[in-house]
Write a protein that holds these residues in place. Structure first.
Motif, PDB file in Angstrom:
ATOM      1  N   HIS A 114      -1.869   7.182   2.567  1.00 22.12           N
ATOM      2  CA  HIS A 114      -2.037   5.810   3.062  1.00 22.12           C
ATOM      3  C   HIS A 114      -3.479   5.496   3.471  1.00 22.12           C
ATOM      4  CE1 HIS A 114      -0.087   2.065   4.001  1.00 22.12           C
ATOM      5  NE2 HIS A 114      -0.605   2.036   5.207  1.00 22.12           N
ATOM      6  N   ASP A 115      -4.462   6.180   2.891  1.00 18.42           N
ATOM      7  CA  ASP A 115      -5.882   5.990   3.201  1.00 18.42           C
ATOM      8  C   ASP A 115      -6.197   6.270   4.672  1.00 18.42           C
ATOM      9  OD1 ASP A 115      -6.531   5.257   0.607  1.00 18.42           O
ATOM     10  OD2 ASP A 115      -6.113   3.141   0.957  1.00 18.42           O
ATOM     11  N   HIS A 170      -8.433   0.723   3.948  1.00 19.88           N
ATOM     12  CA  HIS A 170      -8.175   0.689   2.511  1.00 19.88           C
ATOM     13  C   HIS A 170      -9.417   0.329   1.696  1.00 19.88           C
ATOM     14  CE1 HIS A 170      -4.042   1.254   3.575  1.00 19.88           C
ATOM     15  NE2 HIS A 170      -3.971   0.107   4.209  1.00 19.88           N
ATOM     16  N   ILE A 189       0.861  -1.185   0.000  1.00 13.34           N
ATOM     17  CA  ILE A 189       0.000   0.000   0.000  1.00 13.34           C
ATOM     18  C   ILE A 189       0.900   1.239   0.000  1.00 13.34           C
ATOM     19  CG2 ILE A 189      -1.809   1.259   1.189  1.00 13.34           C
ATOM     20  CD1 ILE A 189      -2.693  -1.419   0.083  1.00 13.34           C
ATOM     21  N   ARG A 193      -1.532   8.175  -1.935  1.00 16.33           N
ATOM     22  CA  ARG A 193      -2.617   7.476  -2.612  1.00 16.33           C
ATOM     23  C   ARG A 193      -3.414   8.389  -3.537  1.00 16.33           C
ATOM     24  NH1 ARG A 193      -3.761   2.417  -3.010  1.00 16.33           N
ATOM     25  NH2 ARG A 193      -5.766   2.345  -1.936  1.00 16.33           N
TER      26      ARG A 193
END
Length: 230
Positions: A76-77, A122, A41, A45
């Motif tokens: 990173h959400d 996520h 991840i 993002r």
């Protein structure tokens, strides 16, 4: 030491060794899974742009409201730095109580951070909490016509034009984003607004502050946003 004692001691040592080995294996597996998730991840993002629908609706149905948009970065959400900018205006003619006409229009700015507090960070949907620091500098026109003079018993009036004012305030935000399809999300947020510093130009509390709302006391507000992930 008897034969039975030696057997019991050997079994105890073997049991402890097996337990330690199992604990180490489990810890390594969990660490490996964590590293795989972290590596898979990316930290950055993307970002999203959004537009509020409540402010324009208020402008259509009342004498004040805002146009507002936002740019939000996705880290990173989980962390979402955000910048909001809008343009608020009011044309409140002949108040029912004071008969004063109040006009203003000016931009306003907010900067802050949202945190995604949902467990599955996520996923496509988000629940977040955050804060904003906001500022606006604006000018007001205040007009009062047909004001009776208590001494001369005549009708007079007064007017103040382009009176400079400013306000700093903080907001606490709670909101929800839901994915509709593709990059399109719809979001709702509730806000608690608290003034920090207000220069009202020496006229007392204003009728409307762009971006803050009517009056200069603590406020509750809501936004409904159309959001596009990029």
């Amino acid at each position: 030491m008897t034969y039975r004692t030696r057997i019991c001691s050997s079994i105890s040592r073997l049991t402890v060794s097996l337990l330690l080995l199992m604990a180490a294996t489990t810890a390594q597996a969990q660490l490996k899974m964590f590293r795989v998730e972290q590596d898979s991840i990316p930290f950055f993002r993307g970002f999203a742009v959004s537009f509020d629908l409540v402010g324009p609706a208020k402008l259509m149905m009342s004498d004040h409201g805002e146009y507002e948009g936002a740019l939000r970065i996705n880290l990173h959400d989980q962390w979402f730095p955000i910048f909001e900018m809008g343009y608020g205006r009011a044309n409140h003619e002949k108040d029912e109580v004071t008969e004063i006409t109040y006009k203003t229009s000016a931009p306003y700015f907010r900067v802050g951070m949202d945190w995604n507090i949902i467990r599955k960070k996520h996923g496509p949907n988000r629940i977040y909490a955050g804060f904003r620091y906001a500022f606006t500098s604006y000018k007001v026109d205040i007009i009062r016509e047909n004001l009776p003079d208590p001494v001369w018993q005549t009708q007079t009036g007064f007017g103040i034009k382009d009176l400079g004012c400013s306000m700093h305030w903080m907001e606490i935000v709670f909101g929800i984003d839901a994915k509709i399809f593709g990059p399109l999300h719809l979001g709702w947020s509730a806000r608690y607004k608290r003034p920090l510093k207000h220069d009202e130009g020496g006229i007392g509390n204003p009728w409307y502050v762009p971006g803050f709302g009517t009056g200069a006391d603590d406020q509750l507000a809501a936004n409904f946003n159309v959001i596009i992930d990029i």
